[in-house]
Motif scaffolding. Structure first.
Motif, PDB file in Angstrom:
ATOM      1  N   ASN A 143       0.817  -1.224   0.000  1.00 50.88           N
ATOM      2  CA  ASN A 143       0.000   0.000   0.000  1.00 50.88           C
ATOM      3  C   ASN A 143       0.846   1.268   0.000  1.00 50.88           C
ATOM      4  N   VAL A 144       2.094   1.182   0.513  1.00 47.67           N
ATOM      5  CA  VAL A 144       2.966   2.375   0.485  1.00 47.67           C
ATOM      6  C   VAL A 144       3.983   2.277  -0.666  1.00 47.67           C
ATOM      7  N   GLY A 145       3.732   1.342  -1.598  1.00 46.27           N
ATOM      8  CA  GLY A 145       4.547   1.285  -2.818  1.00 46.27           C
ATOM      9  C   GLY A 145       5.822   0.472  -2.720  1.00 46.27           C
ATOM     10  N   ILE A 146       5.930  -0.380  -1.685  1.00 42.69           N
ATOM     11  CA  ILE A 146       7.124  -1.247  -1.569  1.00 42.69           C
ATOM     12  C   ILE A 146       6.742  -2.620  -2.124  1.00 42.69           C
ATOM     13  N   PRO A 147       7.417  -3.076  -3.198  1.00 44.17           N
ATOM     14  CA  PRO A 147       6.988  -4.319  -3.850  1.00 44.17           C
ATOM     15  C   PRO A 147       7.320  -5.556  -3.009  1.00 44.17           C
ATOM     16  N   THR A 148       6.374  -6.516  -2.962  1.00 43.28           N
ATOM     17  CA  THR A 148       6.611  -7.775  -2.254  1.00 43.28           C
ATOM     18  C   THR A 148       6.162  -8.930  -3.146  1.00 43.28           C
ATOM     19  N   PHE A 182       8.532   1.965   7.513  1.00 39.20           N
ATOM     20  CA  PHE A 182       7.125   1.564   7.570  1.00 39.20           C
ATOM     21  C   PHE A 182       6.835   0.755   8.835  1.00 39.20           C
ATOM     22  N   LEU A 183       7.633  -0.306   9.058  1.00 38.07           N
ATOM     23  CA  LEU A 183       7.377  -1.194  10.198  1.00 38.07           C
ATOM     24  C   LEU A 183       7.553  -0.463  11.529  1.00 38.07           C
ATOM     25  N   ALA A 184       8.633   0.334  11.628  1.00 39.81           N
ATOM     26  CA  ALA A 184       8.897   1.041  12.887  1.00 39.81           C
ATOM     27  C   ALA A 184       7.719   1.952  13.231  1.00 39.81           C
TER      28      ALA A 184
END
Length: 253
Positions: free
Chosen positions: A64-69, A162-164
């Motif tokens: 959702n924040v544009g980081i590909p997985t 993001f995670l932090a």
């Protein structure tokens, strides 16, 4: 009866099966917990279900924040469908606070804030105990090139941001975490994506107020119930409902 699925790989915490469509894999989360490269083992009821749900939550959040997985969708309580990727044979570790091996290596007190997030790599090889490797080795042995490494660092730091932020919002300190990176080809064009899993198995999570461990160190260091710790993380993030809503409709006069 449905034909048996073909198992591709079985690791310490997951089993990978051939997916229903070409280029996909089914990732099954086991209840097994291991520590010390498999020297300590146990089966922890419900751990696989929690990790599957938490991993879905984090992977979708990253997308959702544009980081590909590599994540496509969750299939059921224990399985998710992911893209088949070529895994780079490295564990990419991001550290915000000293804990575990870096604290031992540098004689630092656990919990010491690092001057900035530190990214380091270990070579994925259980037989060798996943040794720490410098960039020089990675490039010399052709596991990744300099451009890949630059991209991996920027990807890892974006995941960290993001995670932090997500954890901080629910009163949890992200001490460190590890991810794996995969290569995906679209024709001749290659891109790097976050692969494997993100769960309390692969992070160190401490309660901001109490310092209580909410991660696999609970199992590694015999600090209590791993299921309780993971359930607490899921509860705070709103991933698992604490009190399922009654299904009976309420009549209002």
């Amino acid at each position: 009866m449905a034909p048996r699925r073909k198992k591709i790989y079985e690791g310490k915490a997951k089993i990978l099966y051939e997916g229903p469509e070409p280029g996909t894999i089914v990732q099954y989360f086991k209840d097994d917990a291991t520590a010390g490269n498999g020297q300590k083992k146990a089966t922890i009821e419900g751990k696989g279900v929690l990790n599957n749900r938490l991993c879905e939550f984090f992977m979708m959040g990253l997308q959702n924040v544009g980081i590909p997985t590599h994540f496509l969708r969750r299939l059921n309580m224990r399985e998710q469908l992911v893209r088949q990727v070529e895994i780079i044979p490295l564990e990419v570790i991001v550290r915000n606070f000293a804990a575990g091996s870096i604290a031992k290596r540098l004689g630092m007190e656990e919990g010491t804030a690092l001057p900035r997030p530190i990214v380091e790599y270990s070579y994925k090889n259980d037989a060798l105990g996943d040794p720490l490797v410098p960039e020089e080795y990675i490039i010399a042995f052709g596991w990744a090139n300099q451009q890949d490494l630059d991209d991996i660092v920027s990807l890892a730091l974006r995941v960290n941001d993001f995670l932090a932020g997500v954890f901080y919002g629910v009163g949890i300190k992200l001490v460190d975490f590890k991810i794996e990176i995969g290569r995906v080809w679209d024709g001749d064009f290659m891109r790097l994506v976050v692969a494997d899993e993100i769960s309390p198995d692969s992070c160190r999570l401490w309660d901001i107020k109490t310092g209580e461990h909410l991660d696999k160190d609970v199992f590694r260091r015999d600090l209590g119930s791993l299921t309780d710790a993971y359930s607490e993380v899921a509860r705070r993030l709103g991933v698992l409902p604490t009190n399922p809503e009654p299904t009976k409709p309420t009549l209002i006069n």
